[in-house]
Every structure is written in structure tokens, then in C-alpha cells.
Design an enzyme around this catalytic site. Structure first.
Site, PDB file in Angstrom:
ATOM      1  CE  LYS A 228      -4.886  -1.249   1.503  1.00 19.16           C
ATOM      2  NZ  LYS A 228      -4.927  -1.933   2.721  1.00 19.16           N
ATOM      3  NE  ARG A 262      -7.479  -8.159   1.221  1.00 17.07           N
ATOM      4  CZ  ARG A 262      -7.456  -7.757   0.031  1.00 17.07           C
ATOM      5  NH1 ARG A 262      -6.479  -6.428   0.049  1.00 17.07           N
ATOM      6  NH2 ARG A 262      -8.423  -8.068  -0.702  1.00 17.07           N
TER       7      ARG A 262
END
Length: 281
Positions: A228, A262
Site C-alpha cells: 500500500k 492480508r
């Protein structure tokens, strides 16, 4: 490492997921526009192959997403999301022996996915869509409640908090109460602080440093930081250069009480999580 309860097990249909150690959730985006792997697994054969590879690499659960939630993303029509997701769920349930999760906030997608064999709903809207609470109560599979300020299309325009940790934690408490009031048992709830969803760089790292506050709510904590912008901005790295930073974030999250991480890079993340767990017991 925090534990939600002694011997906690997520009852993902007929595929229980014990939380006796931190688990890795492999990301499978069947979208054309996800920030990291958009378009790579739209083809069913490629999606199936990648899922099998992730399980072989150590994934404990596979999370299928048919609508991108990257900053700026537009919503996907219901029929299109169903066409992307359901065939993949059906195929993977027959091919892998780990639980299959579906990343959706739409009650109809959740219902169809569970009917096809999915064992967990990963909801970025925390069951706020009309009909979502009722669907979750009726489906009787675990549900992950995530915090997001705003919507993906606009969430990164000007996120603001007085106290991001307190506000995220308070929101999650409220959604747990709403879910329980609707008939969703506490044993089927997970929490996700929503890294990157309506948060600045400082907000993300404040949450990571105090993830123990979320874990203290007493429910399993799922985190998603893989590749991210909170990694890329800090390190000045492109999406393809964020593995080391993602692994560091995963390890910190485990130390702070995360139960499920995740990740796109499953094998490396599984190693990092295993080392972090060994050092935090």
C-alpha cells in the site's frame, strides 16, 4: 501477541480456521483496476492457478475481490461483480482446502458467494449497506468489519481525525454492537482498522503503532497493508518495490496483536509472520 480467546476458531462453513497462530490471507483480485495486480487474474484459469500457488506458498485463506477499493475507484455494477466473483468462488471451493473469503460490501454478492461455498465475508463498509446486517445474520459465516472514512472514490482527498486511534476503535465498537443487535454472534466477527482507507500517512502509522488498542476489543484482528501507499510514501518505493516494507509492517502488526495478515506476497509474508509470532510469544 493478543489472543481473542483461548482456542478461538473461525467457523468458515465446513473449513474451520483456528487462530492458534497468526494466519496469512492471500489476495486474489479479479478486477481490471486494483492498485497492485489489476487485470492479472481476470481470466478464470489464471485466477485458479494463482490461488493454488498461494495456498502452496502458505496462504491459510484466499480473499477474492471483484471490485477495486483503491483510492479513486468507482463502484462496479452488481451484475458485473457477481460475474467476476462467483465462478472463481465455485472453482476454488472445489480445488483448494482452505477457506475462501469474498471481499464485498454488497449483500447480494455476499449471499451468492456463500451459496457458492465462500466461508467468510470481508466487508470494507462494516455492514452499513442496506440489507447487509440482515444478510450477515442469516448467512452465519464470519464477517470482517473494516473502518473506512468516506468512500474509495473520495476517501483520500482530505481525511481528518481528532484522534485516529480512538475514532477508529470507537467506530469498530459501534459496528460490533450493531452486528450483535442484528443477530450476528460475536464469535463470527473480526475487526480491520482499514489501513489506507481514508487515512493519511501519519494516520496509518499511528494506527499501526497502537494496533493493540484494536486487539484489546477482544475480537480477531485482520490487517491489510501489503504494497500500500503507506509503504510506498514512507520509503519512496513503487508498487513493485514494497515487499520489504510490507513484511516489516506485517511483523509489527503481529507484535501488536494481529491475527490475520492480508498479503499479495504470501510465501515471504508467511515467513515474516512466523518469525514475528515466535518472538512475541
Amino acid at each position: 501477541m493478543a489472543a481473542p480467546a483461548d482456542g478461538a476458531v473461525l467457523r468458515c462453513g465446513d473449513r474451520p480456521l483456528p487462530l492458534d497462530r497468526p494466519r496469512v490471507m492471500g489476495v486474489l483480485n479479479v478486477t481490471p483496476d486494483s492498485f497492485s495486480d489489476g487485470g492479472q487474474f481476470l481470466d478464470l484459469a489464471h485466477a485458479r492457478s494463482h490461488a493454488r500457488a498461494m495456498v502452496a506458498a502458505g496462504a491459510d485463506i484466499i480473499d477474492i475481490g471483484g471490485e477495486s477499493s483503491r483510492p479513486g475507484a468507482e463502484s462496479v455494477p452488481l451484475d458485473e461483480e457477481l460475474a467476476r466473483v462467483i465462478p472463481v468462488v465455485e472453482a476454488l471451493v472445489a480445488e483448494v482446502d482452505v477457506p475462501v473469503s469474498v471481499d464485498t460490501y454488497k449483500p447480494t454478492v455476499a449471499r451468492e458467494a456463500v451459496a457458492a461455498g465462500a466461508g467468510l465475508i470481508n466487508d470494507i463498509r462494516a455492514l452499513q449497506e442496506p440489507g447487509a446486517l440482515q444478510a450477515a445474520a442469516e448467512l452465519e459465516v464470519p464477517v470482517c468489519l473494516m473502518h473506512m472514512q468516506g468512500r474509495p472514490r473520495t476517501m483520500q482527498e482530505a481525511p481528518a481525525y481528532d484522534d485516529v486511534v480512538a475514532e477508529v476503535t470507537g467506530f469498530l465498537q459501534e459496528r460490533v454492537a450493531a452486528a450483535e443487535a442484528a443477530g450476528v454472534s460475536r464469535e463470527r466477527l473480526l475487526l480491520d482498522p482499514g489501513f489506507g482507507f481514508g487515512k493519511t500517512l501519519d494516520h496509518n502509522y499511528a494506527l499501526l503503532s497502537r494496533l493493540d488498542r484494536v486487539a484489546a476489543l477482544g475480537l480477531p484482528v485482520l490487517v491489510g497493508m501489503s504494497r500500500k501507499s503507506m509503504i510506498g510514501q514512507l520509503l519512496d518505493r513503487s508498487v513493485t518495490e514494497r515487499l520489504a516494507g510490507s513484511l516489516a509492517a506485517a511483523a509489527v502488526a503481529v507484535f501488536q496483536g494481529a491475527h490475520i495478515v492480508r498479503a499479495h506476497d504470501v510465501a515471504a509474508t508467511a515467513d515474516a509472520v512466523r518469525v514475528a509470532a515466535a518472538a512475541s510469544t
